[in-house]
Design a protein around this motif. Structure first.
Motif, PDB file in Angstrom:
ATOM      1  N   SER A  48       0.833  -1.193   0.000  1.00  0.00           N
ATOM      2  CA  SER A  48       0.000   0.000   0.000  1.00  0.00           C
ATOM      3  C   SER A  48       0.871   1.248   0.000  1.00  0.00           C
ATOM      4  O   SER A  48       0.408   2.342  -0.221  1.00  0.00           O
ATOM      5  CB  SER A  48      -0.906   0.005   1.227  1.00  0.00           C
ATOM      6  OG  SER A  48      -0.108  -0.060   2.385  1.00  0.00           O
ATOM      7  N   GLN A  49       2.139   1.049   0.277  1.00  0.00           N
ATOM      8  CA  GLN A  49       3.008   2.220   0.263  1.00  0.00           C
ATOM      9  C   GLN A  49       3.950   2.132  -0.922  1.00  0.00           C
ATOM     10  O   GLN A  49       4.248   1.046  -1.418  1.00  0.00           O
ATOM     11  CB  GLN A  49       3.786   2.313   1.567  1.00  0.00           C
ATOM     12  CG  GLN A  49       4.671   1.115   1.849  1.00  0.00           C
ATOM     13  CD  GLN A  49       5.537   1.352   3.068  1.00  0.00           C
ATOM     14  OE1 GLN A  49       5.324   2.278   3.824  1.00  0.00           O
ATOM     15  NE2 GLN A  49       6.532   0.504   3.227  1.00  0.00           N
ATOM     16  N   THR A  50       4.389   3.254  -1.365  1.00  0.00           N
ATOM     17  CA  THR A  50       5.213   3.262  -2.565  1.00  0.00           C
ATOM     18  C   THR A  50       6.594   3.843  -2.313  1.00  0.00           C
ATOM     19  O   THR A  50       7.485   3.672  -3.124  1.00  0.00           O
ATOM     20  CB  THR A  50       4.532   4.106  -3.660  1.00  0.00           C
ATOM     21  OG1 THR A  50       4.198   5.377  -3.095  1.00  0.00           O
ATOM     22  CG2 THR A  50       3.274   3.440  -4.157  1.00  0.00           C
ATOM     23  N   LYS A  51       6.775   4.539  -1.198  1.00  0.00           N
ATOM     24  CA  LYS A  51       8.044   5.235  -1.009  1.00  0.00           C
ATOM     25  C   LYS A  51       9.181   4.290  -0.668  1.00  0.00           C
ATOM     26  O   LYS A  51      10.331   4.578  -0.961  1.00  0.00           O
ATOM     27  CB  LYS A  51       7.898   6.291   0.080  1.00  0.00           C
ATOM     28  CG  LYS A  51       7.008   7.453  -0.370  1.00  0.00           C
ATOM     29  CD  LYS A  51       6.706   8.369   0.774  1.00  0.00           C
ATOM     30  CE  LYS A  51       5.684   9.420   0.376  1.00  0.00           C
ATOM     31  NZ  LYS A  51       5.082  10.044   1.559  1.00  0.00           N
ATOM     32  N   SER A  52       8.877   3.189  -0.008  1.00  0.00           N
ATOM     33  CA  SER A  52       9.925   2.219   0.307  1.00  0.00           C
ATOM     34  C   SER A  52       9.331   0.825   0.337  1.00  0.00           C
ATOM     35  O   SER A  52       8.132   0.665   0.550  1.00  0.00           O
ATOM     36  CB  SER A  52      10.563   2.538   1.671  1.00  0.00           C
ATOM     37  OG  SER A  52       9.657   2.257   2.713  1.00  0.00           O
ATOM     38  N   ALA A  53      10.163  -0.169   0.103  1.00  0.00           N
ATOM     39  CA  ALA A  53       9.707  -1.554   0.260  1.00  0.00           C
ATOM     40  C   ALA A  53       9.590  -1.826   1.756  1.00  0.00           C
ATOM     41  O   ALA A  53      10.330  -1.270   2.553  1.00  0.00           O
ATOM     42  CB  ALA A  53      10.706  -2.494  -0.384  1.00  0.00           C
ATOM     43  N   LEU A  54       8.622  -2.672   2.117  1.00  0.00           N
ATOM     44  CA  LEU A  54       8.384  -2.935   3.545  1.00  0.00           C
ATOM     45  C   LEU A  54       8.562  -4.421   3.831  1.00  0.00           C
ATOM     46  O   LEU A  54       8.021  -5.265   3.116  1.00  0.00           O
ATOM     47  CB  LEU A  54       6.960  -2.495   3.910  1.00  0.00           C
ATOM     48  CG  LEU A  54       6.521  -2.723   5.363  1.00  0.00           C
ATOM     49  CD1 LEU A  54       7.258  -1.783   6.296  1.00  0.00           C
ATOM     50  CD2 LEU A  54       5.011  -2.511   5.504  1.00  0.00           C
ATOM     51  N   VAL A  55       9.332  -4.738   4.858  1.00  0.00           N
ATOM     52  CA  VAL A  55       9.512  -6.143   5.259  1.00  0.00           C
ATOM     53  C   VAL A  55       9.262  -6.271   6.753  1.00  0.00           C
ATOM     54  O   VAL A  55       9.756  -5.464   7.547  1.00  0.00           O
ATOM     55  CB  VAL A  55      10.939  -6.642   4.909  1.00  0.00           C
ATOM     56  CG1 VAL A  55      11.195  -8.010   5.526  1.00  0.00           C
ATOM     57  CG2 VAL A  55      11.140  -6.703   3.410  1.00  0.00           C
ATOM     58  N   PHE A  56       8.476  -7.271   7.126  1.00  0.00           N
ATOM     59  CA  PHE A  56       8.275  -7.608   8.539  1.00  0.00           C
ATOM     60  C   PHE A  56       9.309  -8.655   8.930  1.00  0.00           C
ATOM     61  O   PHE A  56       9.409  -9.701   8.290  1.00  0.00           O
ATOM     62  CB  PHE A  56       6.871  -8.189   8.769  1.00  0.00           C
ATOM     63  CG  PHE A  56       5.781  -7.163   8.721  1.00  0.00           C
ATOM     64  CD1 PHE A  56       5.174  -6.827   7.518  1.00  0.00           C
ATOM     65  CD2 PHE A  56       5.359  -6.534   9.869  1.00  0.00           C
ATOM     66  CE1 PHE A  56       4.164  -5.875   7.471  1.00  0.00           C
ATOM     67  CE2 PHE A  56       4.354  -5.578   9.834  1.00  0.00           C
ATOM     68  CZ  PHE A  56       3.758  -5.242   8.633  1.00  0.00           C
ATOM     69  N   LEU A  57      10.058  -8.335   9.954  1.00  0.00           N
ATOM     70  CA  LEU A  57      11.073  -9.262  10.466  1.00  0.00           C
ATOM     71  C   LEU A  57      10.440 -10.030  11.620  1.00  0.00           C
ATOM     72  O   LEU A  57      10.176  -9.467  12.678  1.00  0.00           O
ATOM     73  CB  LEU A  57      12.261  -8.430  10.937  1.00  0.00           C
ATOM     74  CG  LEU A  57      13.501  -9.090  11.484  1.00  0.00           C
ATOM     75  CD1 LEU A  57      14.117 -10.014  10.466  1.00  0.00           C
ATOM     76  CD2 LEU A  57      14.501  -8.018  11.873  1.00  0.00           C
ATOM     77  N   LEU A  58      10.180 -11.317  11.403  1.00  0.00           N
ATOM     78  CA  LEU A  58       9.464 -12.089  12.421  1.00  0.00           C
ATOM     79  C   LEU A  58      10.259 -13.339  12.779  1.00  0.00           C
ATOM     80  O   LEU A  58      11.275 -13.656  12.190  1.00  0.00           O
ATOM     81  CB  LEU A  58       8.099 -12.519  11.882  1.00  0.00           C
ATOM     82  CG  LEU A  58       7.225 -11.424  11.285  1.00  0.00           C
ATOM     83  CD1 LEU A  58       6.003 -12.044  10.644  1.00  0.00           C
ATOM     84  CD2 LEU A  58       6.812 -10.429  12.340  1.00  0.00           C
ATOM     85  N   SER A  59       9.756 -14.021  13.781  1.00  0.00           N
ATOM     86  CA  SER A  59      10.327 -15.320  14.075  1.00  0.00           C
ATOM     87  C   SER A  59       9.155 -16.239  14.384  1.00  0.00           C
ATOM     88  O   SER A  59       8.117 -15.780  14.841  1.00  0.00           O
ATOM     89  CB  SER A  59      11.294 -15.242  15.253  1.00  0.00           C
ATOM     90  OG  SER A  59      10.707 -14.520  16.303  1.00  0.00           O
ATOM     91  N   TYR A  60       9.331 -17.517  14.127  1.00  0.00           N
ATOM     92  CA  TYR A  60       8.253 -18.471  14.398  1.00  0.00           C
ATOM     93  C   TYR A  60       7.975 -18.462  15.889  1.00  0.00           C
ATOM     94  O   TYR A  60       8.890 -18.521  16.699  1.00  0.00           O
ATOM     95  CB  TYR A  60       8.645 -19.870  13.932  1.00  0.00           C
ATOM     96  CG  TYR A  60       8.646 -19.980  12.436  1.00  0.00           C
ATOM     97  CD1 TYR A  60       7.483 -20.353  11.752  1.00  0.00           C
ATOM     98  CD2 TYR A  60       9.782 -19.683  11.699  1.00  0.00           C
ATOM     99  CE1 TYR A  60       7.482 -20.437  10.371  1.00  0.00           C
ATOM    100  CE2 TYR A  60       9.774 -19.764  10.320  1.00  0.00           C
ATOM    101  CZ  TYR A  60       8.626 -20.150   9.661  1.00  0.00           C
ATOM    102  OH  TYR A  60       8.618 -20.215   8.300  1.00  0.00           O
ATOM    103  N   GLY A  61       6.701 -18.350  16.241  1.00  0.00           N
ATOM    104  CA  GLY A  61       6.360 -18.351  17.656  1.00  0.00           C
ATOM    105  C   GLY A  61       6.585 -17.017  18.334  1.00  0.00           C
ATOM    106  O   GLY A  61       6.465 -16.904  19.537  1.00  0.00           O
ATOM    107  N   GLY A  62       6.956 -16.008  17.567  1.00  0.00           N
ATOM    108  CA  GLY A  62       7.066 -14.657  18.114  1.00  0.00           C
ATOM    109  C   GLY A  62       8.266 -14.428  19.004  1.00  0.00           C
ATOM    110  O   GLY A  62       8.317 -13.459  19.741  1.00  0.00           O
ATOM    111  N   GLY A  63       9.219 -15.329  18.944  1.00  0.00           N
ATOM    112  CA  GLY A  63      10.406 -15.119  19.771  1.00  0.00           C
ATOM    113  C   GLY A  63      11.523 -16.041  19.361  1.00  0.00           C
ATOM    114  O   GLY A  63      11.364 -16.874  18.469  1.00  0.00           O
ATOM    115  N   LEU A  64      12.659 -15.887  20.011  1.00  0.00           N
ATOM    116  CA  LEU A  64      13.798 -16.737  19.713  1.00  0.00           C
ATOM    117  C   LEU A  64      14.060 -17.647  20.905  1.00  0.00           C
ATOM    118  O   LEU A  64      14.183 -17.184  22.035  1.00  0.00           O
ATOM    119  CB  LEU A  64      15.028 -15.884  19.414  1.00  0.00           C
ATOM    120  CG  LEU A  64      14.923 -15.013  18.152  1.00  0.00           C
ATOM    121  CD1 LEU A  64      16.116 -14.072  18.051  1.00  0.00           C
ATOM    122  CD2 LEU A  64      14.835 -15.875  16.897  1.00  0.00           C
TER     123      LEU A  64
END
Lengths: 332, 326
Positions: A48-64
């Protein structure tokens, strides 16, 4: 059509993101986005945004989990822009023994006129966790970087207050000559070592050394796109009221002056009031061509609100990366 | 049965037993020596007694810096409204909180640079002007705070000046360093001093201009050398004959002395309490513990152990009235 689920790369915990400027010369496109367990990278299917590419940095289970290793490399090609965010605090779970270390390593190469905005949620190390984070940013001349790194006391609701075994975070910003030769120069190495080990009985334990803070963090700004934001932080820091100064004005004089305030002065006065009520401490410094902002507060939300307010007021992040780059700084 | 057994076991004369005892005692003594050697060689720093080699007051201008103490006191006053039960005494606050926190923070951020420079002197042809510049540059990148940087550079330059004017060519080369190595280290310091003068004359104009208007986010490379205190202290102390662990000890003791003196001038306690603090065994123990903690820390792994210290030191600029430079 691109699959919404990027391919997995081969080595455990490894991820790679390559961003390139599209043929229209203004849209940043993810050329590569690969990841492997326990790392997970998600990108919006229809951005939905055009000014920059967007990436969500996640981990399985929400943690390490103890012993997890994440190794992400980011490559931003000339002119392209990338925003990296998370969804909630990065939880670091308890280690069975202190020698089982949970690690996150990020290396980012930012080409000339490219930009990276890394405004994640804070890392939340649980009681008994052992964590090591290294983030290395190689910024070419003309490249820009906005980097936030913050850590909380743990699960305050469970009474955790800096109860982990060890947390270390190191951020390095390197200046790289644009021509790709090996001319590299370290500009800033910001390193925090929080260790529960008390080497002498008279040296205060970690939780006492934190002096009531529930979160501490660092914001580092570099490059032409971030210059106005860096100068904004320096100017706001210089405009903070002097500690120990007395206000001799009468109530009427105070009121009269408040009415004459510009909108910006009014915003500043309210923000300073908030800082005081929340016991939020911050400083900004110009260090070797970067601006380094340090902050801390007893409540995590106070720092989150404060930082969100500063970035929104100045406007550079929204202007160059879009509102979504700041989503971790919105209060829930 | 038992009787016959015991008789068969001691057929020797008294002299035999004496021999055996002597033999065992000799073995024991040998083992003790080996153990002692193992202990001292297993990268355990040997710490000098606090009285030795620490009496000279190097004119570094350290009295101008409180390393965040003044700012800390001001923050305690304005951010923590006094509780009805009353505050702990200033002596307690200083001895049980600020001093150890400051020591831990200072050791973690600076000691690796002292030790690295000191070790370069004791290795032949290791301390070159380039090596010293690299250490200095690495520390400059690792201080994320204007106030702390100012304090480190002011004292570093003072030390470099003292070395040039008072020590160079005067001090006898220490036994632990080869004649050639010492000569080379001196040459390195001279080269470094020249470099510092060059880069400070070129940046002095721009830095004084930037102090007025905080617009320093340009992309020019930072100056090649700044002359931070820690690496220079390590190099100079080694040339004066201090072993790395002694240099580290003296470096931290200097910090404690400056802090105690700052506390006196900030009105926390009087000169008798100051001497009492310095004479007490805790300071010696804490410094020793810090030297041991940082003994093997590489300069790349130096870091802040007390994050709130960065805030106090950085916010020194905000004090309405101040008697110190940091």
């Amino acid at each position: 059509m691109n699959s919404p689920f990027p391919k997995s790369s081969s080595s455990p915990g490894k991820g790679r993101i390559v961003v390139r400027l599209g043929p229209d010369g203004s849209t940043s496109r993810l050329e590569t986005c690969t990841y492997q367990y326990p790392l997970k990278l998600i990108t919006p299917m229809r951005p939905s945004q055009t000014k920059s590419a967007l990436v969500f940095l996640l981990s399985y289970g929400g943690g390490l989990v103890a012993g997890d290793t994440v190794n992400l490399s980011i490559d931003i090609q000339p002119g392209a822009r990338l925003s990296v965010v998370t969804q909630g605090h990065t939880k670091i779970f308890k280690s069975p023994t202190p020698d089982v270390v949970t690690r996150q390593t990020l290396t980012a190469e930012i080409a000339s006129s490219a930009a990276l905005c890394l405004l994640p949620d804070p890392v939340q190390p649980f009681e008994g966790s052992v964590y090591e984070q290294l983030q290395v940013f190689k910024v070419a001349r003309g490249g820009s970087l906005c980097l936030l790194d913050w850590v909380t006391q743990g699960r305050a609701a469970r009474g955790e207050h800096w109860s982990f075994v060890r947390w270390t975070g190191k951020n390095e910003v390197w200046m790289v000559d644009g021509d790709g030769s090996d001319g590299e120069r370290l500009l800033v190495r910001d390193s925090v070592i929080l260790d529960c080990k008390q080497v002498h009985s008279q040296i205060p334990a970690l939780r006492d050394a934190m002096h009531g803070m529930g979160v501490v963090g660092t914001l580092i700004l570099r490059g032409p796109l971030m210059k106005p934001l860096g100068e904004f932080f320096l100017a706001e820091f210089a405009a903070l009221p002097r500690l120990g100064a007395r206000d001799w004005r009468s109530e009427e004089a105070k009121k009269a002056e408040e009415e004459k305030m510009s909108p910006h002065e009014r915003w500043r006065a309210e923000r300073i009031q908030c800082e005081k009520e929340n016991k939020l401490l911050w400083s900004a410094a110009s260090v070797r061509g970067c601006v380094v902002v340090k902050f801390g507060s007893p409540e995590v939300e106070a720092s989150q609100r404060w930082l969100g307010s500063m970035l929104a007021k100045e406007g550079s992040i929204a202007r160059h990366f879009d509102e979504q780059a700041m989503m971790c700084l919105r209060c829930h | 049965m038992t009787v016959s057994n015991s008789t068969t076991r001691i057929p020797q004369s008294e002299a035999d037993i004496d021999d055996e005892i002597a033999d065992l005692e000799h073995k024991l003594a040998e083992a003790k020596i080996r153990r002692q050697r193992f202990k001292s060689s297993a990268s355990q720093p040997r710490i000098p007694s606090p009285s030795s080699k620490t009496d000279s007051a190097l004119p570094l201008g350290s009295f101008a810096f409180s390393s965040g103490l003044e700012s800390y006191l001001s923050h305690q006053k304005h951010y923590l409204p006094s509780s009805p039960q009353g505050q702990p005494s200033p002596v307690t606050v200083f001895i049980s909180s600020f001093l150890p926190l400051s020591l831990s923070s200072y050791a973690a951020t600076s000691l690796p640079f002292v030790l690295a420079a000191a070790r370069l002197v004791s290795q032949p042809s290791q301390l070159t002007s380039a090596a010293l510049t690299a250490l200095d540059d690495a520390q400059d990148a690792a201080i994320p705070c204007v106030v702390a940087r100012r304090a480190s550079i002011a004292q570093g330059r003072a030390l470099l000046g003292i070395w040039e004017r008072s020590f160079d060519g005067v001090v006898r080369h220490p036994a632990a360093v080869t004649e050639e190595g010492a000569k080379q280290a001196e040459e390195a310091l001279r080269g470094f001093a020249t470099l510092v003068r060059k880069s400070s004359s070129s940046t002095l104009a721009s830095s004084s201009a930037s102090a007025a208007a905080p617009t320093t986010m340009d992309e020019d490379a930072p100056p090649a050398s700044s002359a931070h205190l820690a690496p220079l202290f390590g190099a100079v102390a080694s040339l004066l004959g201090l072993a790395p662990e002694e240099a580290a000890y003296v470096f931290l003791l200097g910090h404690v002395k400056a802090l105690v003196s700052a506390a006196v001038r900030a009105g926390m306690f009087g000169p008798y309490q100051a001497q009492r603090t310095l004479a007490g065994g805790e300071v010696h123990e804490m410094i020793t513990a810090m030297v041991e903690r940082e003994w093997e820390t590489e300069v790349e792994d130096a870091g802040q152990t007390v994050p709130v210290m960065d805030l106090w030191v950085g916010r020194h600029e905000l004090l309405y009235s101040r008697i110190f430079n940091s």
